[in-house]
Scaffold this active site. Structure first.
Site, short mmCIF file in Angstrom:
data_model
loop_
_atom_site.label_atom_id
_atom_site.label_comp_id
_atom_site.label_asym_id
_atom_site.label_seq_id
_atom_site.Cartn_x
_atom_site.Cartn_y
_atom_site.Cartn_z
CE LYS A 607 -3.13 1.17 -1.11
NZ LYS A 607 -4.42 1.76 -1.46
CB SER A 608 1.92 -0.71 -5.40
OG SER A 608 3.07 0.05 -5.68
#
Length: 612
Positions: A607-608
């Site tokens: 995700k990040s």
């Protein structure tokens, strides 16, 4: 994109480390490991796979019970997922133990130099140079040794380090990479992201560039890397533990789709008045913004945020009449046009830590541009580096595929556009603002209605995608931008080769790919181009495609030319991409689940994205 955790206190460290790793798994899930200390000795356990695999491994290969430790869940950048490449890593004699997120850019040179000095490497990772450097330059003092080697590392990284000579201490460092220090009662925590800490503390300090956090039983300190003791400015996080629990949902993605009414309500809260948008956080930069001499606005983002940025471009241009350019963060620093103080740069990042977007922000600042950030994470690096920040306040988003953060970003972009339009003399969109404000007021209710209206129908249509390898989405104007986002969601979680096209361009080549039965989603929510879209649908239907139309309540034309139709409430045209995004998000979710995929943790993704 890996996740780092750490704990020091009086409780058993292992359950806390594993629980925090579970909450960080969206950052990577190729392998996982922990190192635990009882203040006399340190033991390491690690395995390929997910945190659940590490738990299973520890049931058969128990680790010692200790009151401090570090952990890691990995998204591989250098070296395949394996036991050898899993973190924590150590050097030749195991003296230092390291978990790492980020990239050590000069690791080939460091590795070569260390090999010449007699060090032996066993992994394919860039991380392994760190424990070897610590061994090579060991001063006999843990803290001093870390201070010695830090200037040798080039890149973006976060580290948590243990030392067998001082097994009651953890040292943590952040350099252009997120790492948060959490403080509880007689205990301290480390995590790459805030959600991991919410069950234990909401009092945090993001470790900044040039800082070291030193966790010991006697004291938790933050120092500058030159040894100067700093007084950390602690932040109280408004999120709570309920925000990171699945509750009655099977997946975080579905939970976050259904949290969108609340997320958008939070984004709007306190920012709307009958005739105005209130963004006091922007006033410092707006007061200095040369509005009358503002030549252009540049929007910079990646992935889903990039699609929100394109919608923002269309809104700004319509309301302000100022040219807007949207760029991928990864391309901006290499291909941006001339920039100066007359260019406003807007950066979008859900996490506030996206490495490419952070690099683009720095580039804009170096060119003298005022920078406004839109992010979801208080205290993130991007929020600290920008001149002003609009927080979307959407709450934690733990599924890899972004849903509520995306629609909240669109809302934040529209709020910003209205605020800027009020500053621009003779703004061409001034007449549209009252109706837009009115539509924003009822947007959470419209989103709730859309969820109710479309969930069951989308669940049924998803069955059609079970044996499909290809799917097309078409639209015009804002609907085309939405088609891009819908295609990305289907690629992310359903692994379908989904492509988005401007509807009018299909006949210029792509029509050759239309075969009998192939599913096509036709977005038709923009009334000014509705007749054109209907003509394009007829062209596709003539080639045998199975077409599902998405249009507004009350429209009867689309339903007459498609095989199935989904209706969403009608709202202001600039807000239709928010409502029409919901059936596409649900389609991706149900298509992924019907095909048996883990929609929260798609393969090869995290995700990040904290590496470039």
């Amino acid at each position: 994109m890996s996740g780092i955790v750490g704990f020091l206190g009086k409780r058993d460290a292992l359950p806390i480390l594993l629980d925090c790793l579970d909450r960080l798994e969206y950052r990577g899930y190729d392998s996982a490991g922990v190192a635990v200390s009882n203040r006399r000795q340190i033991q390491i356990k690690k395995t390929p796979g997910r945190v659940r695999d590490l738990r299973f491994f520890l049931e058969h290969e128990p680790i010692l019970q200790g009151i401090l430790g570090i952990g890691h869940t990995r998204w591989a950048t250098h070296g395949v997922p394996s036991v050898v490449n899993s973190h924590p890593l150590s050097g030749c004699d195991g003296r230092f133990i390291v978990v790492h997120n980020g990239i050590i850019e000069n690791y080939p040179q460091l590795r070569k130099s260390l090999i010449q000095k007699g060090h032996s490497f066993i992994t394919d990772t860039d991380t392994e140079v760190i424990p070897h450097l610590l061994e090579e330059y060991d001063t006999g003092n843990f803290e001093n040794t870390v201070q010695t080697i830090l200037p040798m590392l080039k890149g973006s990284f976060a580290l948590a380090i243990l030392c067998r000579a001082e097994p009651d201490k953890i040292i943590a460092i952040s350099q252009d990479n997120p790492l948060v220090l959490g403080v509880g009662k007689e205990e301290a925590f480390l995590a790459s992201d805030i959600p991991a800490l919410l069950p234990y503390t909401r009092e945090i300090h993001p470790i900044k560039n040039g800082e070291m956090a030193i966790l010991s039983p006697e004291r938790v300190m933050v120092k500058h890397i030159d040894g100067t003791i700093l007084e950390p400015k602690r932040t109280f996080v408004e999120w709570n533990v309920q925000d990171v629990l699945l509750q009655d949902y099977k997946h975080y993605m579905l939970k976050e789709i259904f949290e969108q009414p609340k997320a958008i309500e939070e984004t709007l809260l306190g920012r709307l008045s009958p005739n105005e948008v209130n963004l006091p956080e922007l006033e410092p930069v707006l007061n200095e913004l040369p509005v009358k001499r503002l030549r252009k606005i540049d929007i910079v983002a990646s992935g889903t945020s990039y699609h929100a940025g394109i919608i923002g471009k269309k809104v700004i241009e319509q309301l302000l009449g100022i040219p807007v350019e949207v760029a991928f963060s990864s391309e901006f620093i290499y291909n941006h046009p001339p920039l100066d103080e007359h260019n406003l740069v807007i950066v979008l990042s859900q996490s506030g830590e996206t490495a490419d977007t952070l690099s683009a922000l720095r580039e804009a600042k170096q060119c003298g541009c005022p920078v406004i950030a839109i992010t979801n994470t208080v205290g993130s690096t991007i929020s600290r580096k920008a001149d002003s920040t609009i927080y979307t306040k959407a709450g934690p988003e733990l599924a890899v595929a972004s849903t509520k953060a995306y629609t909240s970003q669109i809302v934040a972009m529209i709020l910003l556009s209205i605020r800027l339009a009020r500053l621009v003399p003779d703004s061409p969109g001034t007449d549209h603002i009252p109706s837009l404000l009115e539509a924003l007021e009822r947007l959470p209710e419209d989103v709730e209605s859309t969820l109710i209206m479309t969930q069951d129908a989308i669940d049924q249509f998803a069955q059609v995608t079970y044996d499909q390898d290809h799917l097309f989405l078409i639209g015009r104007g804002l609907d085309y931008v939405l088609a891009l986002e819908g295609a990305l969601k289907l690629q992310e979680v359903a692994y379908i080769h989904a492509d988005a096209y401007a509807a009018g361009e299909m006949k210029h080549g792509t029509m050759a790919l239309i075969t009998p039965g192939i599913p096509v989603i036709a977005l038709a929510t923009q009334q000014q181009v509705l007749n054109k879209v209907i003509s394009n649908i007829k062209e596709i239907k003539a080639r045998g495609a199975f077409v599902v139309g998405v249009t507004t309540i009350g429209d009867e034309l689309v339903g007459e030319v498609v095989d199935e139709v989904l209706y969403v409430p009608e709202t202001h045209p600039l807000l239709m991409p928010v409502l029409a995004a919901i059936p596409l998000q649900l389609l991706a979710y149900y298509s992924g689940t019907v095909r048996g995929h883990d929609v929260d943790r798609p393969r090869n993704l995290a995700k990040s994205l904290t590496v470039e």
